[in-house]
Design a protein around this motif. Structure first.
Motif, mmCIF file in Angstrom:
data_model
loop_
_atom_site.group_PDB
_atom_site.id
_atom_site.type_symbol
_atom_site.label_atom_id
_atom_site.label_comp_id
_atom_site.label_asym_id
_atom_site.label_seq_id
_atom_site.Cartn_x
_atom_site.Cartn_y
_atom_site.Cartn_z
ATOM 1 N N ALA A 1 10.134 -0.408 -16.728
ATOM 2 C CA ALA A 1 9.131 0.770 -16.384
ATOM 3 C C ALA A 1 8.340 0.348 -14.926
ATOM 4 O O ALA A 1 8.188 1.369 -14.338
ATOM 5 C CB ALA A 1 8.191 0.912 -17.767
ATOM 6 N N ALA A 2 7.956 -0.570 -15.169
ATOM 7 C CA ALA A 2 7.185 -1.024 -13.800
ATOM 8 C C ALA A 2 8.107 -0.906 -12.548
ATOM 9 O O ALA A 2 7.967 -0.485 -11.368
ATOM 10 C CB ALA A 2 6.785 -2.445 -13.684
ATOM 11 N N LYS A 3 9.292 -1.263 -12.713
ATOM 12 C CA LYS A 3 10.389 -1.211 -11.520
ATOM 13 C C LYS A 3 10.706 0.252 -11.413
ATOM 14 O O LYS A 3 10.801 0.704 -10.177
ATOM 15 C CB LYS A 3 11.657 -1.824 -12.163
ATOM 16 N N GLN A 4 10.939 1.059 -12.225
ATOM 17 C CA GLN A 4 11.167 2.679 -12.095
ATOM 18 C C GLN A 4 9.897 3.168 -11.299
ATOM 19 O O GLN A 4 10.150 4.017 -10.579
ATOM 20 C CB GLN A 4 11.306 3.269 -13.446
ATOM 21 N N ALA A 5 8.592 2.897 -11.740
ATOM 22 C CA ALA A 5 7.531 3.467 -11.030
ATOM 23 C C ALA A 5 7.492 2.919 -9.551
ATOM 24 O O ALA A 5 7.252 3.715 -8.595
ATOM 25 C CB ALA A 5 6.370 2.863 -11.913
ATOM 26 N N SER A 6 7.816 1.507 -9.235
ATOM 27 C CA SER A 6 8.025 1.130 -8.074
ATOM 28 C C SER A 6 8.728 2.000 -7.106
ATOM 29 O O SER A 6 8.452 2.083 -5.883
ATOM 30 C CB SER A 6 8.078 -0.378 -7.906
ATOM 31 N N LYS A 7 10.120 2.071 -7.994
ATOM 32 C CA LYS A 7 10.988 2.628 -7.107
ATOM 33 C C LYS A 7 10.981 4.217 -6.716
ATOM 34 O O LYS A 7 10.914 4.558 -5.487
ATOM 35 C CB LYS A 7 12.186 2.688 -8.050
ATOM 36 N N GLU A 8 10.135 4.935 -7.709
ATOM 37 C CA GLU A 8 9.814 6.397 -7.366
ATOM 38 C C GLU A 8 8.659 6.156 -6.133
ATOM 39 O O GLU A 8 8.759 7.221 -5.347
ATOM 40 C CB GLU A 8 9.227 7.037 -8.650
ATOM 41 N N ASN A 9 7.584 5.612 -6.262
ATOM 42 C CA ASN A 9 6.732 5.284 -5.280
ATOM 43 C C ASN A 9 7.272 5.134 -3.964
ATOM 44 O O ASN A 9 6.772 5.233 -2.864
ATOM 45 C CB ASN A 9 5.389 4.139 -5.706
ATOM 46 N N GLY A 10 8.243 4.028 -4.002
ATOM 47 C CA GLY A 10 8.720 3.714 -2.747
ATOM 48 C C GLY A 10 9.654 4.804 -2.031
ATOM 49 O O GLY A 10 9.536 4.962 -0.901
ATOM 50 N N TYR B 1 1.657 -3.280 -9.375
ATOM 51 C CA TYR B 1 0.414 -2.740 -9.509
ATOM 52 C C TYR B 1 -0.562 -2.726 -8.263
ATOM 53 O O TYR B 1 -1.113 -1.754 -7.880
ATOM 54 C CB TYR B 1 -0.618 -3.331 -10.665
ATOM 55 N N LEU B 2 -0.502 -4.006 -7.591
ATOM 56 C CA LEU B 2 -1.193 -4.089 -6.328
ATOM 57 C C LEU B 2 -0.950 -3.088 -5.339
ATOM 58 O O LEU B 2 -1.608 -2.642 -4.530
ATOM 59 C CB LEU B 2 -1.064 -5.702 -5.842
ATOM 60 N N GLU B 3 0.555 -2.873 -5.261
ATOM 61 C CA GLU B 3 1.112 -1.656 -4.254
ATOM 62 C C GLU B 3 0.264 -0.336 -4.527
ATOM 63 O O GLU B 3 0.099 0.332 -3.767
ATOM 64 C CB GLU B 3 2.556 -1.559 -4.414
ATOM 65 N N ASP B 4 0.205 -0.089 -5.947
ATOM 66 C CA ASP B 4 -0.361 1.284 -6.128
ATOM 67 C C ASP B 4 -1.719 1.255 -5.850
ATOM 68 O O ASP B 4 -2.310 2.256 -5.552
ATOM 69 C CB ASP B 4 -0.228 1.510 -7.996
ATOM 70 N N LEU B 5 -2.203 0.026 -6.241
ATOM 71 C CA LEU B 5 -3.852 0.064 -5.474
ATOM 72 C C LEU B 5 -4.208 0.393 -4.112
ATOM 73 O O LEU B 5 -4.819 0.934 -3.828
ATOM 74 C CB LEU B 5 -4.642 -1.227 -6.120
ATOM 75 N N VAL B 6 -3.124 -0.294 -3.330
ATOM 76 C CA VAL B 6 -3.176 -0.153 -1.936
ATOM 77 C C VAL B 6 -2.984 1.372 -1.516
ATOM 78 O O VAL B 6 -3.649 1.858 -0.637
ATOM 79 C CB VAL B 6 -2.287 -1.028 -1.310
ATOM 80 N N ARG B 7 -2.004 2.160 -2.293
ATOM 81 C CA ARG B 7 -2.027 3.413 -2.041
ATOM 82 C C ARG B 7 -2.842 4.248 -2.379
ATOM 83 O O ARG B 7 -3.182 5.305 -1.987
ATOM 84 C CB ARG B 7 -0.443 4.191 -2.701
ATOM 85 N N ASP B 8 -3.828 3.988 -3.323
ATOM 86 C CA ASP B 8 -5.088 4.572 -3.714
ATOM 87 C C ASP B 8 -6.196 4.207 -2.885
ATOM 88 O O ASP B 8 -7.355 4.509 -3.117
ATOM 89 C CB ASP B 8 -5.279 4.388 -5.171
ATOM 90 N N GLY B 9 -6.163 3.260 -2.116
ATOM 91 C CA GLY B 9 -7.164 2.953 -0.846
ATOM 92 C C GLY B 9 -8.054 1.569 -1.358
ATOM 93 O O GLY B 9 -8.934 1.239 -0.754
ATOM 94 N N HIS B 10 -7.517 0.926 -2.457
ATOM 95 C CA HIS B 10 -8.279 -0.168 -2.828
ATOM 96 C C HIS B 10 -7.373 -1.370 -2.255
ATOM 97 O O HIS B 10 -6.347 -1.517 -1.572
ATOM 98 C CB HIS B 10 -8.057 -0.407 -4.323
ATOM 99 N N CYS B 11 -8.283 -2.611 -2.154
ATOM 100 C CA CYS B 11 -7.681 -3.971 -1.805
ATOM 101 C C CYS B 11 -7.241 -3.745 -0.209
ATOM 102 O O CYS B 11 -6.600 -4.596 0.386
ATOM 103 C CB CYS B 11 -6.594 -4.388 -2.607
#
Length: 242
Positions: A116-125, A199-209
């Motif tokens: 599931a995490a791979k699929q979410a990362s792929k879609e975000n990419g 998850y860290l990639e998602d945080l970066v896209r949301d402006g965190h870290c």
């Protein structure tokens, strides 16, 4: 009788006999008492068939070795009841099977979560960038100025940080020398945790870290956003200085 008894002794027992003080034994009954007191801890304790219920498989023992040990223990019990032996063996086998089943469930759950995490990362990419044919591949993860386990340590108490449920399973089946702070469990290091990386990639896209991102990576993200006409981030990347 005392003299004849001494002739039957060998090795350490004979050495013990000769250490008795001269004139300390006045009768065979007294000799029998002293000898029994000295060697009573060496006697073999007779086991009953119920002892087999205590013969359990060790965590570092293979099933084959356990069966051999169980058979050896059974052979040492005189007149062992077959029904009791069978019940004891079946109970341990069922317990072992249940432990393996729980470990299997944990592995399946972890695999599904990873997929599931791979699929979410792929879609975000895909949303971040669509590479042109023949163009060089974009790096999978953002470059940070410090290791990602140190990032987690600094943002661990932030309200926007959502951790996954701890991994379940039999602790004896996991590598307890490797600890993941993100999952709060054993099995792998935090720096090797794919779930934390994604998850860290998602945080970066949301402006965190963003304070942990290298300047080159910040510029690369800005370029990708401009190319894809993405809306501005919730928070600016990096420093506000030019």
């Amino acid at each position: 009788m005392c003299k004849v008894f001494a002739m039957t002794l060998r090795g350490a027992a004979q050495d013990w006999f000769h250490t008795l003080p001269s004139g300390s034994i006045s009768s065979f009954m007294e000799l029998a008492y002293v000898f029994t007191k000295e060697y009573t801890s060496y006697r073999t304790i007779k086991k009953n068939p119920d002892h087999l219920f205590n013969v359990k498989k060790k965590s570092d023992e293979s099933l084959r070795d356990y069966i051999k040990r169980f058979k050896a223990e059974r052979a040492n019990i005189v007149g062992c009841d077959d029904q009791i032996a069978s019940s004891a063996f079946k109970r341990e086998v069922f317990a072992t099977t249940e432990r393996y089943a729980l470990w299997d469930d944990d592995q399946i759950a972890a695999k599904k979560a990873d997929q599931a995490a791979k699929q979410a990362s792929k879609e975000n990419g895909k949303r971040r960038s669509q590479p042109q044919e023949g163009a060089p591949a974009i790096e999978k993860y953002t470059k940070f100025t410090i290791p990602i386990h140190q990032i987690l340590a600094q943002v661990n108490d932030m309200p926007w940080l959502k951790k996954p449920s701890p991994l379940k399973g039999n602790l004896t089946k996991k590598d307890t020398s490797r600890y993941c702070t993100f999952h709060e469990g054993y099995g792998h290091y935090t720096n090797d945790c794919f779930a934390w990386k994604r998850y860290l990639e998602d945080l970066v896209r949301d402006g965190h870290c963003t304070e942990f991102i290298s300047r080159g990576a910040i510029q690369q993200i800005k370029d990708c956003d401009a190319t894809n006409n993405e809306p501005p981030r919730k928070k600016p990347y990096g420093s506000t200085r030019s």
